[in-house]
Design a protein around this motif. Structure first.
Motif, PDB file in Angstrom:
ATOM      1  N   ASN A 101      82.339 -84.840  57.545  1.00 39.89           N
ATOM      2  CA  ASN A 101      83.574 -85.578  57.304  1.00 39.89           C
ATOM      3  C   ASN A 101      83.584 -86.956  57.947  1.00 39.89           C
ATOM      4  O   ASN A 101      84.568 -87.666  57.862  1.00 39.89           O
ATOM      5  N   LEU A 102      82.476 -87.305  58.610  1.00 45.23           N
ATOM      6  CA  LEU A 102      82.392 -88.675  59.127  1.00 45.23           C
ATOM      7  C   LEU A 102      82.383 -89.609  57.921  1.00 45.23           C
ATOM      8  O   LEU A 102      81.840 -89.281  56.870  1.00 45.23           O
ATOM      9  N   ASN A 103      82.984 -90.763  58.089  1.00 44.99           N
ATOM     10  CA  ASN A 103      83.023 -91.717  56.984  1.00 44.99           C
ATOM     11  C   ASN A 103      81.616 -92.284  56.748  1.00 44.99           C
ATOM     12  O   ASN A 103      81.039 -92.908  57.642  1.00 44.99           O
ATOM     13  N   PRO A 104      81.043 -92.065  55.540  1.00 46.69           N
ATOM     14  CA  PRO A 104      79.640 -92.448  55.321  1.00 46.69           C
ATOM     15  C   PRO A 104      79.415 -93.967  55.316  1.00 46.69           C
ATOM     16  O   PRO A 104      78.292 -94.416  55.541  1.00 46.69           O
ATOM     17  N   VAL A 105      80.481 -94.738  55.075  1.00 45.06           N
ATOM     18  CA  VAL A 105      80.267 -96.185  54.972  1.00 45.06           C
ATOM     19  C   VAL A 105      80.729 -96.932  56.230  1.00 45.06           C
ATOM     20  O   VAL A 105      80.810 -98.150  56.246  1.00 45.06           O
ATOM     21  N   MET A 106      81.028 -96.182  57.276  1.00 48.57           N
ATOM     22  CA  MET A 106      81.423 -96.840  58.540  1.00 48.57           C
ATOM     23  C   MET A 106      80.431 -96.494  59.630  1.00 48.57           C
ATOM     24  O   MET A 106      79.984 -95.348  59.738  1.00 48.57           O
ATOM     25  N   GLN A 111      83.959 -95.795  63.966  1.00 42.69           N
ATOM     26  CA  GLN A 111      84.762 -94.584  63.804  1.00 42.69           C
ATOM     27  C   GLN A 111      85.298 -94.110  65.149  1.00 42.69           C
ATOM     28  O   GLN A 111      86.434 -93.649  65.253  1.00 42.69           O
ATOM     29  N   ASP A 114      87.982 -96.627  66.284  1.00 43.13           N
ATOM     30  CA  ASP A 114      89.207 -96.434  65.485  1.00 43.13           C
ATOM     31  C   ASP A 114      90.126 -95.384  66.102  1.00 43.13           C
ATOM     32  O   ASP A 114      91.335 -95.567  66.149  1.00 43.13           O
ATOM     33  N   TYR A 149      74.806 -95.664  60.831  1.00 35.55           N
ATOM     34  CA  TYR A 149      75.678 -95.004  59.858  1.00 35.55           C
ATOM     35  C   TYR A 149      75.379 -93.501  59.934  1.00 35.55           C
ATOM     36  O   TYR A 149      74.246 -93.110  60.292  1.00 35.55           O
ATOM     37  N   ARG A 158      74.973 -85.935  64.368  1.00 36.23           N
ATOM     38  CA  ARG A 158      76.296 -86.167  63.769  1.00 36.23           C
ATOM     39  C   ARG A 158      77.336 -85.251  64.404  1.00 36.23           C
ATOM     40  O   ARG A 158      78.456 -85.660  64.680  1.00 36.23           O
TER      41      ARG A 158
END
Ligand SMILES: Nc1ncnc2c1ncn2[C@@H]1O[C@H](COP(=O)(O)OP(=O)(O)OP(=O)(O)O)[C@@H](O)[C@H]1O
Ligand SMILES: [Mg+2]
Length: 333
Positions: A101-106, A111, A114, A149, A158
């Motif tokens: 669920n980590l944002n793939p494009v950040m 993250q 944020d 990423y 991750r």
């Protein structure tokens, strides 16, 4: 006052065959700095309990009753906005699939910062970044990984990032539902070892859910054993290991070599858990229980206090006075 007090939690799922309670009157508490485990066969309601506490239930699930007190504050009725502020800062959640669920494009660093900036908007970008660096260090990842990423990291890395994120605002409680199950055994061990070390350093409490019963017995202070939506027994890990009271707990412990692998049917207990749409009368474990007596199919056993701070919901113990040898254990073959 306990850090977390769950009282008579009830969660209902709507289903085409009729509504059923996947969690039916579950009560337990977690003390500050304690690791509390939830164990039981697949489908017994562990995740549903965790979701109910952390208000992550979505249809077809709904909270059907009960109370969750966190540090004396009622969570169940807390307005959504107040709960959102509470969510990371006092209590955080790490799920099995969280690493996906980590944002793939950040980038990982953005993250992490944020989370910090959303809850502590006065923080400077530079401070947030250096806090993100120390968070990575806590989970034994090098600082330069902040620029990666998610796809540039292994599954274990991750999941470490997700754990770092759950620690970002120094919560008092982290709910971990199979936090390492998707990873290989060596990676799992490394991460779990680190969680235990961090707990000692930082003093947070953990609600820990895993299928790995030996691991659970090793790291948890106390364990709640669930069966078919109900709590069967709660006890100190060492006490359960020496003398579990509930016949279901005894069966689980006998079966545990087969529990260390992926989800499997438990070999030590014949039969399978009941259909929750129409559970058996009386004790839900009674159809599978080698020690069942007439009372077991007549009425549901109430949770009663046992020695060493434990409690058990089993008719075999209801007339027993504290200090006597557990009936079920003495009858064990
Ligand atoms: N989205 C859903 N819709 C309908 N029923 C569900 C849903 N999610 C879970 N259930 C049911 O609720 C019960 C409890 O499930 P839950 O996922 O809480 O069990 P669990 O103890 O976490 O199992 P596992 O060890 O496999 O993770 C099960 O009977 C399951 O089939
Ligand atoms: Mg689950």
């Amino acid at each position: 006052m306990s850090l977390l007090e769950v009282t008579d939690l009830q969660v209902e799922y709507a289903s085409p065959r009729g509504a059923f309670k996947a969690v039916d009157g579950v009560s337990f508490s977690i003390e500050r700095g304690e690791i509390f485990g939830l164990a039981g066969e697949s489908g017994c309601g562990k995740s549903t309990t965790a979701f109910g506490i952390s208000r992550l239930l979505r249809p077809p699930a709904r909270l059907a009753g009960g109370r969750v007190l966190f540090d004396g504050q009622e969570l169940t009725g807390m307005p959504e906005l107040a709960f959102q502020a509470f969510r990371w800062s006092r209590m955080s959640v790490v799920l099995q699939s969280a690493m996906n669920n980590l944002n793939p494009v950040m980038r990982v660093g953005s993250q992490l910062t944020d989370v910090i900036l959303a809850h502590e908007p006065g923080t400077s970008a530079r401070d947030a970044w250096s806090r993100a660096e120390s968070l990575l260090a806590l989970v034994e990842l090098p600082a330069d990984r902040l620029r990666s990423y998610p796809h540039e990291l292994s599954g274990g890395m991750r999941q470490r990032v997700v754990i770092a994120m759950s620690l970002a605002l120094r919560p008092d409680l982290i709910i971990m539902d199979e936090p390492t199950t998707a990873l290989d055994v060596v990676t799992q061990q490394g991460i779990v070892r680190r969680i235990v070390e961090l707990k000692k350093e930082l003093g947070f409490a953990v609600l820990f859910i895993t299928h790995d019963l030996p691991l659970m017995l090793e790291i948890c202070d106390r364990i709640g054993i669930m069966y078919a939506g109900k709590m069967a027994e709660i006890g100190r890990a060492d006490r359960l290991l020496r003398g579990a009271r509930h016949p279901y707990t005894q069966g689980l412990l006998r079966a545990f070599p087969s529990l260390t692998g992926p989800k499997v049917r438990i070999a030590g207990i014949p039969g399978s858990p009941p259909d929750l749409v129409s559970p058996p009368a009386g004790c839900r474990f009674q159809p599978r229980c080698a020690h069942a007596v007439a009372a077991c199919s007549a009425a549901q056993p109430a949770m009663t206090a046992a020695d060493a701070g434990g409690s058990v919901a089993c008719h075999l113990y209801e007339t027993e006075e504290a200090g006597h040898e557990p009936v079920a254990a003495s009858r064990q073959r």
